[in-house]
Design a protein around this motif. Structure first.
Motif, PDB file in Angstrom:
ATOM      1  N   GLY A 113       0.812  -1.211   0.000  1.00 26.62           N
ATOM      2  CA  GLY A 113       0.000   0.000   0.000  1.00 26.62           C
ATOM      3  C   GLY A 113       0.844   1.258   0.000  1.00 26.62           C
ATOM      4  O   GLY A 113       0.547   2.225  -0.705  1.00 26.62           O
ATOM      5  N   ARG A 114       1.928   1.276   0.780  1.00 19.03           N
ATOM      6  CA  ARG A 114       2.782   2.455   0.857  1.00 19.03           C
ATOM      7  C   ARG A 114       3.505   2.707  -0.462  1.00 19.03           C
ATOM      8  O   ARG A 114       3.643   3.839  -0.904  1.00 19.03           O
ATOM      9  N   LEU A 115       3.984   1.643  -1.103  1.00 27.34           N
ATOM     10  CA  LEU A 115       4.720   1.797  -2.358  1.00 27.34           C
ATOM     11  C   LEU A 115       3.873   2.456  -3.430  1.00 27.34           C
ATOM     12  O   LEU A 115       4.396   3.159  -4.305  1.00 27.34           O
ATOM     13  N   SER A 116       2.567   2.227  -3.390  1.00 28.33           N
ATOM     14  CA  SER A 116       1.688   2.761  -4.433  1.00 28.33           C
ATOM     15  C   SER A 116       1.290   4.217  -4.184  1.00 28.33           C
ATOM     16  O   SER A 116       0.664   4.840  -5.043  1.00 28.33           O
ATOM     17  N   GLU A 117       1.650   4.758  -3.022  1.00 29.66           N
ATOM     18  CA  GLU A 117       1.305   6.144  -2.724  1.00 29.66           C
ATOM     19  C   GLU A 117       2.184   7.107  -3.523  1.00 29.66           C
ATOM     20  O   GLU A 117       3.340   6.800  -3.841  1.00 29.66           O
ATOM     21  N   SER A 118       1.660   8.269  -3.832  1.00 29.41           N
ATOM     22  CA  SER A 118       2.339   9.215  -4.725  1.00 29.41           C
ATOM     23  C   SER A 118       3.656   9.739  -4.167  1.00 29.41           C
ATOM     24  O   SER A 118       4.545  10.135  -4.919  1.00 29.41           O
ATOM     25  N   ASP A 119       3.797   9.739  -2.839  1.00 33.39           N
ATOM     26  CA  ASP A 119       5.016  10.275  -2.235  1.00 33.39           C
ATOM     27  C   ASP A 119       6.012   9.191  -1.837  1.00 33.39           C
ATOM     28  O   ASP A 119       6.944   9.446  -1.067  1.00 33.39           O
ATOM     29  N   SER A 120       5.848   7.957  -2.376  1.00 34.89           N
ATOM     30  CA  SER A 120       6.728   6.851  -2.002  1.00 34.89           C
ATOM     31  C   SER A 120       8.086   6.908  -2.694  1.00 34.89           C
ATOM     32  O   SER A 120       9.031   6.238  -2.277  1.00 34.89           O
ATOM     33  N   GLY A 121       8.155   7.671  -3.803  1.00 32.44           N
ATOM     34  CA  GLY A 121       9.391   7.720  -4.564  1.00 32.44           C
ATOM     35  C   GLY A 121       9.525   6.582  -5.559  1.00 32.44           C
ATOM     36  O   GLY A 121      10.575   6.426  -6.203  1.00 32.44           O
ATOM     37  N   LEU A 122       8.472   5.785  -5.693  1.00 34.20           N
ATOM     38  CA  LEU A 122       8.465   4.666  -6.638  1.00 34.20           C
ATOM     39  C   LEU A 122       7.175   4.718  -7.434  1.00 34.20           C
ATOM     40  O   LEU A 122       6.075   4.711  -6.859  1.00 34.20           O
ATOM     41  N   ASP A 123       7.287   4.758  -8.749  1.00 36.10           N
ATOM     42  CA  ASP A 123       6.113   4.842  -9.626  1.00 36.10           C
ATOM     43  C   ASP A 123       5.560   3.447  -9.865  1.00 36.10           C
ATOM     44  O   ASP A 123       5.932   2.751 -10.820  1.00 36.10           O
TER      45      ASP A 123
END
Length: 501
Positions: free
Chosen positions: A60-70
């Protein structure tokens, strides 16, 4: 150890080697030397548990816009997970062949290095394709570890301890899973770490742990069994003599009286000129031991489906039916991970005393029946998030022991030349079943929100586990306390008899 040459031309000269190295290893008392082997080799399963759990919890965190990963959450749990599974399957098969060919020590250093590279690069990912590629590389290393490590551990442990040791080692996967679940709770807390840093540090910690293991592993020796099988009998002899001296010295220091080791029982004569190629290995697994192959496949597929029936939709089930917030699911997972860890640790000694056939059958059938009961209680509405987790703990306490015994089984019931390859083959099949067929079967069932669908998922997993347990009741090998060479004589042994099933 003696050697002899059979008369003949130089081109077809056969060199035989008679050795008591296996018997000398099997008669050793437990010592600090064995603990060093376990620490150096067995702790890698913690990394695997950490990897799989962390990825699931940070999706869930990886998919957030501010995670630094697209990347999207669906890509993390879908293509990225599939790439990790594919890498593990490829790595197991490829590195297993190298392990049987070039030795256990070289490969368990190489595979851990591959894992470290893949995990470090994962932490640096900024695009989805990078994340996919680096998860594949990480999987390559982990898959290779399974074949190299299980081979080395079983060949270095005394026969009377082999069952409990192997189960405990494989069970430590769940120590990593529990750690990963709790670690993700802390690392994903944005009041502690920024959104684009916490998940990267989680992978970085896996690298740090791997580096520590790598340093310890440098001191783990090559398998003496592999050495003599490849014509390096002098090295095998010297290594075992050093271990015997260390064990005697350790006992003398602790008791004040010099330990006298019992005489080794039995010798083995090897034709070092009889190379076992891929064809011979394949024939051994498929043609010479078909019942054992059926047993191995049944055990791996059964446990793979039972685990997917529970763990694939774990967080979704808690969230959908009991309104457990997604950021709290890690605590529940840590609880069932502890149940998974305790099973092999507490029940493992029984595999060496009560016996393999009884314990494998009991853990498989017992976990299946427990999951059937859980399905009925869930369907009848008698459970809440806490009691369902308690039921899962009971199921997985038994299932984890059974799953660990699957690795033990395939690592000891095939000839030494085919050992790593057999482990890899069945691991790859089981992993593919769990990582490919499992999600296809269970994803819609556990996420539909329909109680009947989740009950069906539980019953499918329990049914396949029950079937595997029944197969074990008929086909499991009574391997407790027996030398590996007695259970399955090496393909290159002279006057090789057929192994008794």
């Amino acid at each position: 150890m003696t050697s002899a040459t059979t008369p003949g031309s130089a081109s077809d000269e056969r060199r035989t080697l008679t050795t008591d190295v296996p018997a000398r290893l099997d008669r050793l008392p437990w010592s600090w030397w064995h603990w060093r082997i376990l620490i150096g080799l067995g702790t890698v399963w913690i990394l695997d548990g950490l990897e799989v759990t962390v990825v699931g919890n940070v999706a869930g965190r990886l998919s957030e816009s501010d995670s630094g990963l697209d990347i999207t959450a669906a890509q993390v749990t879908g293509p990225a997970a599939a790439m990790y599974v594919a890498g593990a399957c490829v790595g197991a098969l490829f590195f297993a062949w190298l392990t049987d060919r070039f030795g256990r020590k070289k490969l368990f250093m190489v595979t851990l290095a591959v894992y470290l590279v893949g995990t470090a690069l994962t932490a640096l990912s900024v695009q989805a394709w990078m994340f996919f590629l680096f998860r594949f590389i990480t999987g390559l290393g982990i898959g290779g570890e399974y074949a190299a490590i299980n081979s080395a551990i079983d060949e270095l442990m005394p026969a009377r301890y082999r069952g409990r040791v192997d189960l405990a080692v494989n069970g430590t996967y769940w120590a990593g899973a529990a750690g990963g679940a709790l670690l993700s709770v802390v690392m994903l807390d944005t009041s502690i770490f920024p959104a684009d840093i916490g998940w990267r540090l989680t992978f970085a910690l896996g690298v740090v742990l791997g580096l520590v293991i790598l340093l310890v592993r440098r001191h783990v020796p090559e398998s003496p069994r592999w050495l003599y099988l490849h014509g390096r009998g002098d090295q095998a002899e010297r290594l075992v003599s050093e271990v015997e001296e260390e064990v005697v010295a350790e006992t003398t220091r602790s008791t004040g009286e010099k330990r006298v080791l019992p005489d080794p029982e039995g010798e083995l004569t090897i034709d070092t000129g009889k190379a076992a190629g891929l064809g011979a290995i394949a024939r051994s697994v498929v043609r010479d031991h078909p019942r054992r192959s059926v047993l191995g496949l049944s055990l791996f597929i059964g446990q793979a489906f039972l685990y997917n029936a529970i763990t694939f939709g774990f967080a979704s089930i808690l969230e959908t039916f009991y309104d457990v917030p997604s950021n709290r699911a890690g605590y529940y997972f840590a609880v069932i991970a502890v149940g998974n860890l305790l099973g092999p640790l507490l029940l493992g000694p029984l595999f060496d005393s009560v016996g393999r056939r009884v314990m494998i059958t009991s853990t498989y059938v017992g976990s299946a029946l427990a999951l059937f009961v859980t399905a009925w209680l869930f369907g009848a509405g008698h459970l809440n998030a806490t009691t369902l987790t308690a039921c899962w703990c009971v199921v997985l306490f038994l299932a984890s022991t059974g799953a660990s015994s699957a690795y033990l089984t395939v690592s000891e019931i095939f000839p030494m030349e085919a050992r790593a390859s057999a482990i890899a083959l069945f691991y790859a099949v089981g992993t593919a079943a769990g990582g490919i067929a499992g999600p296809l079967v269970f994803s819609d069932l556990t996420k539909s929100g329909d109680v009947a669908d989740t009950v069906l998922a539980f019953c499918i997993g329990a049914g396949l586990m029950l079937a595997a347990g029944i197969v074990a009741g008929f086909l499991a090998i009574n391997a407790e306390g027996r030398s590996l060479e007695d259970i399955a004589p090496p393909l290159s042994s002279v006057d090789r008899g057929s192994a008794s099933d």
